[in-house]
Design a protein around this motif. Structure first.
Motif, PDB file in Angstrom:
ATOM      1  N   LYS A  29       0.701  -1.310  -0.142  1.00 10.04           N
ATOM      2  CA  LYS A  29      -0.067  -0.026   0.140  1.00 10.04           C
ATOM      3  C   LYS A  29       1.044   1.269   0.056  1.00 10.04           C
ATOM      4  O   LYS A  29       0.562   2.365  -0.623  1.00 10.04           O
ATOM      5  N   ILE A  30       1.857   1.187   0.625  1.00  9.43           N
ATOM      6  CA  ILE A  30       2.811   2.443   0.856  1.00  9.43           C
ATOM      7  C   ILE A  30       3.420   2.645  -0.677  1.00  9.43           C
ATOM      8  O   ILE A  30       3.361   3.847  -0.872  1.00  9.43           O
ATOM      9  N   ILE A  31       4.095   1.585  -1.220  1.00  8.48           N
ATOM     10  CA  ILE A  31       4.479   2.130  -2.583  1.00  8.48           C
ATOM     11  C   ILE A  31       3.705   2.348  -3.697  1.00  8.48           C
ATOM     12  O   ILE A  31       3.904   3.087  -4.364  1.00  8.48           O
ATOM     13  N   TYR A  32       2.543   1.640  -3.463  1.00 10.74           N
ATOM     14  CA  TYR A  32       1.382   2.192  -4.344  1.00 10.74           C
ATOM     15  C   TYR A  32       1.096   3.429  -4.208  1.00 10.74           C
ATOM     16  O   TYR A  32       0.664   4.379  -5.162  1.00 10.74           O
ATOM     17  N   ARG A  33       0.968   3.868  -3.261  1.00 11.91           N
ATOM     18  CA  ARG A  33       0.552   5.300  -2.830  1.00 11.91           C
ATOM     19  C   ARG A  33       1.627   6.487  -3.183  1.00 11.91           C
ATOM     20  O   ARG A  33       1.091   7.415  -3.649  1.00 11.91           O
ATOM     21  N   MET A  34       2.804   5.944  -3.006  1.00  9.73           N
ATOM     22  CA  MET A  34       4.026   6.583  -3.527  1.00  9.73           C
ATOM     23  C   MET A  34       3.720   6.835  -5.066  1.00  9.73           C
ATOM     24  O   MET A  34       4.259   7.844  -5.528  1.00  9.73           O
ATOM     25  N   PHE A  35       3.685   5.840  -5.639  1.00 14.04           N
ATOM     26  CA  PHE A  35       3.417   5.828  -7.113  1.00 14.04           C
ATOM     27  C   PHE A  35       2.443   6.787  -7.717  1.00 14.04           C
ATOM     28  O   PHE A  35       2.674   7.783  -8.472  1.00 14.04           O
ATOM     29  N   GLU A  36       1.110   6.807  -6.882  1.00 16.08           N
ATOM     30  CA  GLU A  36       0.263   7.749  -7.345  1.00 16.08           C
ATOM     31  C   GLU A  36       0.594   9.227  -6.909  1.00 16.08           C
ATOM     32  O   GLU A  36       0.049  10.055  -7.950  1.00 16.08           O
ATOM     33  N   LEU A  37       1.581   9.280  -6.062  1.00 17.62           N
ATOM     34  CA  LEU A  37       2.117  10.659  -5.707  1.00 17.62           C
ATOM     35  C   LEU A  37       3.492  11.176  -6.616  1.00 17.62           C
ATOM     36  O   LEU A  37       4.009  12.204  -6.389  1.00 17.62           O
ATOM     37  N   GLY A  38       3.691  10.452  -7.229  1.00 19.90           N
ATOM     38  CA  GLY A  38       4.969  10.485  -8.539  1.00 19.90           C
ATOM     39  C   GLY A  38       6.290  10.120  -8.061  1.00 19.90           C
ATOM     40  O   GLY A  38       6.979  10.695  -8.298  1.00 19.90           O
ATOM     41  N   VAL A  39       6.311   9.038  -7.137  1.00 23.87           N
ATOM     42  CA  VAL A  39       7.768   8.480  -6.999  1.00 23.87           C
ATOM     43  C   VAL A  39       7.567   6.882  -7.035  1.00 23.87           C
ATOM     44  O   VAL A  39       6.851   6.219  -6.559  1.00 23.87           O
ATOM     45  N   VAL A  40       8.621   6.482  -7.997  1.00 25.05           N
ATOM     46  CA  VAL A  40       8.950   5.145  -8.130  1.00 25.05           C
ATOM     47  C   VAL A  40       9.671   4.599  -7.057  1.00 25.05           C
ATOM     48  O   VAL A  40      10.858   4.589  -7.047  1.00 25.05           O
ATOM     49  N   MET A  41       9.185   3.579  -6.304  1.00 31.26           N
ATOM     50  CA  MET A  41       9.865   2.814  -5.277  1.00 31.26           C
ATOM     51  C   MET A  41       9.194   1.208  -5.503  1.00 31.26           C
ATOM     52  O   MET A  41       7.852   1.087  -5.621  1.00 31.26           O
ATOM     53  N   ILE A  42       9.979   0.272  -5.088  1.00 30.53           N
ATOM     54  CA  ILE A  42       9.422  -1.178  -5.230  1.00 30.53           C
ATOM     55  C   ILE A  42       9.790  -1.517  -3.940  1.00 30.53           C
ATOM     56  O   ILE A  42      10.488  -1.327  -3.161  1.00 30.53           O
ATOM     57  N   THR A  43       9.327  -3.067  -3.689  1.00 32.50           N
ATOM     58  CA  THR A  43       9.746  -3.666  -2.357  1.00 32.50           C
ATOM     59  C   THR A  43      10.542  -5.031  -2.764  1.00 32.50           C
ATOM     60  O   THR A  43      10.278  -5.412  -4.087  1.00 32.50           O
ATOM     61  N   VAL A  44      11.307  -5.557  -2.015  1.00 34.20           N
ATOM     62  CA  VAL A  44      11.730  -6.744  -2.091  1.00 34.20           C
ATOM     63  C   VAL A  44      11.365  -7.690  -0.818  1.00 34.20           C
ATOM     64  O   VAL A  44      11.151  -6.942   0.002  1.00 34.20           O
ATOM     65  N   ARG A  45      11.295  -9.045  -1.271  1.00 38.24           N
ATOM     66  CA  ARG A  45      10.716  -9.960  -0.303  1.00 38.24           C
ATOM     67  C   ARG A  45       9.531  -9.636   0.333  1.00 38.24           C
ATOM     68  O   ARG A  45       8.917  -9.912   1.331  1.00 38.24           O
ATOM     69  N   GLY A  46       8.913  -8.683  -0.424  1.00 41.14           N
ATOM     70  CA  GLY A  46       7.304  -8.585  -0.132  1.00 41.14           C
ATOM     71  C   GLY A  46       7.258  -7.342   0.811  1.00 41.14           C
ATOM     72  O   GLY A  46       6.119  -6.363   0.470  1.00 41.14           O
ATOM     73  N   ASN A  47       7.873  -7.357   1.720  1.00 38.62           N
ATOM     74  CA  ASN A  47       7.806  -6.339   2.761  1.00 38.62           C
ATOM     75  C   ASN A  47       8.960  -5.288   3.008  1.00 38.62           C
ATOM     76  O   ASN A  47       8.860  -4.353   4.210  1.00 38.62           O
ATOM     77  N   ILE A  48       9.997  -5.324   2.335  1.00 40.01           N
ATOM     78  CA  ILE A  48      11.205  -4.509   2.327  1.00 40.01           C
ATOM     79  C   ILE A  48      11.098  -3.285   1.246  1.00 40.01           C
ATOM     80  O   ILE A  48      11.152  -3.708   0.087  1.00 40.01           O
ATOM     81  N   LEU A  49      11.277  -2.075   1.686  1.00 37.84           N
ATOM     82  CA  LEU A  49      11.053  -0.947   0.622  1.00 37.84           C
ATOM     83  C   LEU A  49      12.414  -0.880   0.017  1.00 37.84           C
ATOM     84  O   LEU A  49      13.724  -0.999   0.847  1.00 37.84           O
ATOM     85  N   ARG A  50      12.526  -0.962  -1.146  1.00 34.60           N
ATOM     86  CA  ARG A  50      14.019  -0.783  -1.741  1.00 34.60           C
ATOM     87  C   ARG A  50      14.168   0.559  -2.110  1.00 34.60           C
ATOM     88  O   ARG A  50      13.913   1.252  -3.204  1.00 34.60           O
ATOM     89  N   PHE A  51      15.360   1.260  -1.578  1.00 37.08           N
ATOM     90  CA  PHE A  51      15.715   2.564  -1.823  1.00 37.08           C
ATOM     91  C   PHE A  51      17.174   2.630  -2.506  1.00 37.08           C
ATOM     92  O   PHE A  51      18.015   2.484  -2.042  1.00 37.08           O
ATOM     93  N   GLN A  52      17.160   2.681  -3.712  1.00 38.53           N
ATOM     94  CA  GLN A  52      18.118   2.697  -4.703  1.00 38.53           C
ATOM     95  C   GLN A  52      18.023   3.953  -5.645  1.00 38.53           C
ATOM     96  O   GLN A  52      18.101   3.490  -6.940  1.00 38.53           O
ATOM     97  N   PRO A  53      18.115   5.189  -5.603  1.00 35.76           N
ATOM     98  CA  PRO A  53      17.856   6.315  -6.384  1.00 35.76           C
ATOM     99  C   PRO A  53      19.140   6.260  -7.225  1.00 35.76           C
ATOM    100  O   PRO A  53      20.220   5.731  -6.727  1.00 35.76           O
TER     101      PRO A  53
END
Length: 445
Positions: free
Chosen positions: A382-406
């Motif tokens: 839900k967090i990454i989907y909301r970020m996408f709606e707001l104009g930021v691309v981020m995905i998860t790994v292992r399902g629950n881990i935010l992957r931060f690699q700009p």
């Protein structure tokens, strides 16, 4: 055409195995750390094409190098004849390798075949058949690299048997540490688990190589404890086993150093694989190793029609220029400290933010269930989907881990804007305002 129309058209011909589902996004262009979709909407990119565009999208120096070379010759197979950019690059890369003694390399097209080549050279040099890798590892999608991987069931489901001679040991990810263990106790337990196969059914003198991501990427952006990796390194050398590192995701400045293994002082690999950002996302990879290992095989043991071609190697030379001239190693380190401070604040504010790991501009942020403190893929999604709606691309790994690699070239203003979006998305989740329950990403296995 818009995003959905293009995706619907593509779906008629693209195999389901070819893309991990996240968002309905069709990328039209990119510049620096900004992406633009086919509808003209802009996004701040916190994924950097899976850490394949560390120098940013369409960097002018890289584009110029590609254009200049393409106007001379695009391709003539390096399997038979040399080209100047590849010759220059081979010397430059071997000088950067974190290894002792003379070093050589062999070209590939992707991280996958670089890891395949690594296995070939390890077996060729040692005369031994077996390979040891780690759970949580992602080494690629060819049969050799896939056989060494252990991050997703869909990388083995219905495709077995995988290659013989591959054995997995547990990676010491921080979430496996038990509440009553000290760090030293955790390291000792994990090293005991590492040794168990060698003590029971896997003769050490029949193992060619131990292959590890010192900091796992798709496994959760998790760094092995330094003492643990030192023990594995010493064990390898004691038993004549080669020690190899996969730098495909975590190399090329991602962690604030050229190579992630440089976060472990004193450990110098025998072999390493490089790809992704090596040529700013162009299809180029390499296996780099000590000369005596790399000379253990003869052609055509590892030749490819396009590997090391003039355009991709010209792009790589320009990529190295950008990393050096724009001081991106230091930039990754400095901005990584800012990112760590931001996510630490989010951890204090929101009870669904768990462990925060940051190594340069390279972060894994655990999203957990506030009640039982266990991994929670639904909240993370839900967090990454909301970020996408707001104009930021981020995905998860292992399902629950935010992957931060700009991209390492992200500006301070873009980073602040991305932080504002992440903060809003997390606040929206805390307020129960995000209505999204689809299964996407790695958690959809």
């Amino acid at each position: 055409m818009n995003n959905k129309k293009i995706l619907n058209t593509e779906a008629q011909s693209l195999s389901n195995a070819s893309r991990i589902k996240y968002f309905d996004l069709v990328i039209e262009s990119g510049k620096g750390s900004t992406l633009t979709d086919i509808n003209g909407k802009k996004y701040i990119d916190l994924l950097a094409s899976a850490s394949a565009t560390n120098t940013g999208h369409s960097h002018p120096h890289v584009v110029e190098a590609i254009t200049h070379q393409a106007q001379k010759i695009v391709q003539y197979t390096p399997a038979y004849f040399a080209n100047e950019p590849a010759a220059k690059l081979s010397n430059r890369l071997t000088q950067l390798a974190p290894m002792d003694g003379p070093v050589k390399l062999a070209w590939g097209n992707s991280g996958s075949d670089a890891n395949d080549a690594l296995i070939k050279f390890a077996r060729g040099y040692t005369g031994r058949p077996n390979v040891v890798s780690f759970t949580g590892a992602y080494h690629g999608s060819t049969y050799g690299s896939m056989s060494a991987s252990a991050v997703s069931l869909n990388m083995s489901r219905k495709m077995g048997p995988l290659m013989d001679g591959f054995y997995k040991v547990p990676f010491p990810s921080p979430w496996y540490q038990r509440s009553y263990e000290t760090k030293d106790q955790f390291i000792e337990r994990m090293f005991d688990e590492f040794k168990l196969p060698f003590e029971t059914y896997l003769p050490a003198d029949e193992v060619a190589v131990i292959l590890v991501e010192p900091i796992q990427g798709d496994g959760g952006i998790a760094k092995a404890p330094t003492k643990y990796l030192e023990k594995v390194y010493q064990f390898a050398h004691k038993h004549g086993i080669l020690f190899a590192v996969d730098e495909v995701n975590q190399g090329m400045g991602r962690t604030g150093k050229w190579w992630s293994i440089q976060n472990f002082p004193g450990i110098k690999p025998d072999l390493m694989s490089v790809g992704k950002s090596l040529a700013s996302g162009m299809p180029l990879s390499a296996v780099i190793g000590k000369q005596k290992i790399m000379d253990s095989l003869s052609a055509p043991a590892n030749v490819y029609t396009t590997a090391g071609n003039p355009v991709t190697t010209a792009a790589s030379l320009a990529t190295l220029d950008v990393i050096e001239d724009e001081h991106l190693l230091q930039r990754s380190y400095d901005l990584g400290l800012k990112a760590k401070a931001f996510f630490d604040k989010m951890q204090q504010k929101y009870d669904f933010v768990g462990d925060v790991r940051m190594y340069g501009l390279d972060g894994g942020i655990d999203i957990i269930n506030p009640e039982n403190k266990k991994a929670d893929s639904d909240i993370a999604t839900k967090i990454i989907y909301r970020m996408f709606e707001l104009g930021v691309v981020m995905i998860t790994v292992r399902g629950n881990i935010l992957r931060f690699q700009p991209p390492l070239v992200i500006t301070n203003a873009e980073l602040k804007q991305a932080f504002d979006v992440i903060k809003q998305a997390m606040q929206d989740e805390a307020n129960g305002k995000i209505a999204f329950n689809a299964k996407i990403g790695w958690s959809a296995d």
